[in-house]
Design an enzyme around this catalytic site. Structure first.
Site, short mmCIF file in Angstrom:
data_model
loop_
_atom_site.label_atom_id
_atom_site.label_comp_id
_atom_site.label_asym_id
_atom_site.label_seq_id
_atom_site.Cartn_x
_atom_site.Cartn_y
_atom_site.Cartn_z
N GLU A 216 50.24 61.94 93.72
CA GLU A 216 51.47 62.60 93.31
C GLU A 216 51.15 64.06 93.03
OE1 GLU A 216 53.20 60.91 89.80
OE2 GLU A 216 55.00 62.14 89.94
N ASP B 278 58.56 67.48 81.14
CA ASP B 278 57.11 67.41 81.00
C ASP B 278 56.64 67.86 79.63
OD1 ASP B 278 56.11 66.54 83.60
OD2 ASP B 278 57.12 68.34 84.34
N TYR C 50 59.38 54.27 89.67
CA TYR C 50 58.58 54.97 88.65
C TYR C 50 59.17 54.61 87.29
CZ TYR C 50 55.99 59.05 86.80
OH TYR C 50 55.13 59.89 86.13
#
Lengths: 405, 256
Positions: free
Chosen positions: B44, B55, B168
């Site tokens: 990834e 993030d 995911y």
């Protein structure tokens, strides 16, 4: 004008032409859907609206005045100038209107904690104020650059019982405060409501801010009717994210004779990199939960922006404003720091009003516009906030040292 | 059919993440090759973004190092092109929506296909907004990776049914001290996902050690690790390939 854009339909769908939407991480989607559902349930609920309008009247001090600026009108020698005095609201700006509405919704959703981002600090102060009133916990996210230049407002929020989180990521301004607040919201959405201060972000925030701020133009329309029995020819307001502007425009969008002018921050000028003029220089993008117009590079990286005004120092703008521009329904003009500071001094001396540096971007446009119009034409200019918070930084801009110790 | 789905046929999958351009292009290529050689099943590759709202600080710092090194989207495509001359390991991009939007969805997806990128993870393009890019991911044979979280709740069936490549599963809600309860909820989430799809589901949420990975792979089909590897990149700079390769090998061994 192509007439594709209908404000009511757009707000229900969360799409203003191609703009708007809900571009959020999955972790926030269940919660934003709950907020949208709750807002749809309460927006026309008589008890909710009654409580909202009672607080606006009895706590915020509405209606705000529509003041005929006789001296400016005479001095500029053209259109009659009326000032919509949002600076006279409790907490000193229009921000309180929206915060009352969103906090009432938060209470109905069972939330006990309010968080918010703030630029100049006005929205943070308004949120901290209502949190105190409602007995809710409160945390305000503010870029470190802004906590430094608006220390008085930081202390004000702390006095009101809020925790102020000085955000040190990125360029440490408003957009970084939004990033930090979104991360906190994702981690705490079980007990927390994110009070969005501007007409930005994912649906339903732009619609909520439009609705709660539209009290500005509902009042001004009735007040001008009472005073002189006509519609204004121009409505002028400053635009960062665009909350006071959308509130100032809302009731006139369907009156085609009324020209709507938004004044954005050109900073040091639109030919420099030190600017926040999203409408003049931006392009369509996806950021902060919405598709809208942003200052960005060719790779889609969001620019660092600059304005003397912390409240207009934002690289994007609310989606409804972009739709209004695309449709030709509203015009957006860039105003430089120099022009805004001149206007700050001008309106103080002419009318005895110290207006927020944000609002002075609109005043600067009125100074240019009024002399070009005839004496039977009318301009309403929204003074979105009071300028006490800016006095020190304006003095500094003029090279004057104020010793506050 | 999907190369990403096929990558789950080699035991439990290990999916390492690095930031493209951290700290420069040559190092990124070396790190990709090291991860592939050490047994990564999917790589990834994060496209740095100015405002990575989804993030944490470690990956944000990696993005900043990459920008300092002058990374651009076209340079990232060049890294992938160079990597594809040496490895066949499937590659997915993690990118915020504005990057492909600004590049042009059609042009971006076409470039991905041409250079051998197999899928896209777009954290701020939720299911409801994916319709605008899906015609292009389909046209160019890219899997659009669905994200599901512990609080997706009644959204899980729709998300799982629309999944392709792999799912995911991500959570920011792992709280120290509530480990057992957390594992229990995760196990239930994976079981629910399995009711609706055959697409494999990988877990990523701040996993660091081989022991954690092994324990969580009881219910996850694969393990995604980001911050721990970006931390290695931060420590070792342009010489991180050996450490990242060794870490990858240890994690894959724990999952085999």
């Amino acid at each position: 004008m192509t007439n594709n854009y209908d404000p009511e339909t757009a707000m229900q769908a969360g799409r203003y032409l191609e703009y708007g939407g809900q571009y959020l991480p999955e972790v926030l989607m269940p919660e934003i859907n709950r907020v949208a559902a709750a807002y749809a349930k309460y927006k026309d609920d008589p008890d909710f609206l009654n409580e909202f309008h009672t607080l606006l009247r009895e706590y915020a001090g509405r209606p705000s005045l529509l003041y005929y600026a006789k001296n400016m009108t005479a001095d500029l020698g053209g259109a009659q100038i009326y000032l919509k005095r949002e600076d006279l609201n409790h907490t000193g700006a229009h921000k309180i209107n929206n915060v009352i509405g969103q906090a009432l919704l938060a209470k109905r959703m069972g939330k006990t904690r309010l968080i918010a981002e703030t630029g100049a600090g006005q929205h943070g102060v308004a949120t901290a104020t209502i949190a105190a009133l409602f007995g809710m916990e409160c945390e305000i996210f503010m870029g470190k650059m802004d906590t430094d230049r608006q220390r008085l407002n930081v202390y004000r929020m702390e006095l009101l019982g809020a925790k102020v989180n000085a955000v040190t990521s990125g360029s440490m301004v408003l957009k970084d405060a939004v990033n930090a607040a979104l991360q906190n919201y994702a981690a705490r959405s079980d007990d927390t409501f994110y009070v969005m201060g501007s007409a930005v972000g994912p649906h339903p925030f732009p619609a909520m801010v439009h609705d709660f701020q539209s009290v500005i133009s509902k009042e001004s329309k009735a007040q001008l009717q009472d005073a002189i029995g006509q519609l204004p020819d121009y409505v002028v307001a400053c635009v960062g994210g665009g909350s006071n502007a959308i509130g100032s425009f809302a009731e006139y969008i369907k009156d085609p004779s009324v020209h709507l002018i938004g004044c954005e921050a050109a900073g040091k000028g639109i030919t420099t990199k030190q600017t926040a003029a999203t409408m003049a220089l931006g392009s369509t993008g996806i950021f902060h939960g919405m598709k809208s117009r942003f200052l960005q590079n060719h790779d889609g990286q969001i620019d660092s922006v600059y304005s003397i005004s912390a409240g207009l120092d934002y690289p994007g703008v609310g989606p409804e404003h972009v739709a209004l521009m695309d449709e030709g329904r509203a015009q957006y003009v860039p105003i430089t720091d120099d022009e805004a500071v001149d206007a700050f001094e001008y309106i103080a001396k002419q009318e005895g009003i110290i207006a927020a540096i944000e609002s002075c971007h609109a005043v600067a446009e009125v100074q240019k516009l009024a002399p070009t119009l005839s004496k039977d034409q009318v301009i309403i200019c929204t003074l979105s906030g009071r300028g006490d918070k800016d006095v020190a930084s304006i003095a500094k801009y003029r090279g004057i040292e104020l010793n506050e110790d | 059919m999907s190369k990403l789905t096929d990558a789950f046929n080699n035991g439990k999958a290990f999916i390492p993440f690095i930031v493209a351009g951290d700290p420069d292009e040559a190092s990124t290529l070396n790190n990709i090759l090291a991860m592939a050689k050490a047994g990564a099943d999917i790589i990834e590759l994060g496209i740095p973004f100015s405002d990575p709202v989804a993030d944490g600080p470690v990956i944000q710092a990696g993005d900043l190092r990459a920008f300092k090194g002058g990374i651009t989207v076209d340079k990232i495509f060049n890294i992938v092109k160079a990597a594809r001359q040496q490895i066949q390991t499937p590659i997915v991009f993690l990118t915020y929506a504005n990057v492909p939007f600004k590049y042009g969805y059609d042009r971006f997806c076409a470039q991905c296909q041409a250079l051998g990128v197999n899928g896209l993870v777009i954290p701020d393009l939720p299911f409801e907004e994916q319709a605008e890019i899906r015609p292009f991911t389909q046209k160019y044979g890219l899997d659009l990776i669905m994200l599901i979280t512990l609080n997706s709740g009644d959204r899980v069936p729709a998300l799982a049914k629309a999944a392709e490549g792999f799912i995911y599963v991500v959570s920011t809600q792992g709280i120290t001290g509530e480990r057992d309860e957390f594992d229990h909820r995760l196990a239930a989430l994976f079981a629910e996902i399995k009711q609706y799809t055959e697409v494999p589901a990988a877990l990523g949420f701040g996993i660091h050690t081989p022991a954690q990975a092994k324990a969580l792979s009881q219910f996850a089909d694969g393990i995604i690790v980001g911050s721990a590897i970006v931390e290695l990149a931060a420590q070792h700079g342009t010489e991180a390939a050996a450490a990242i390769g060794q870490y990858t090998a240890e994690m894959k061994a724990a999952l085999a």
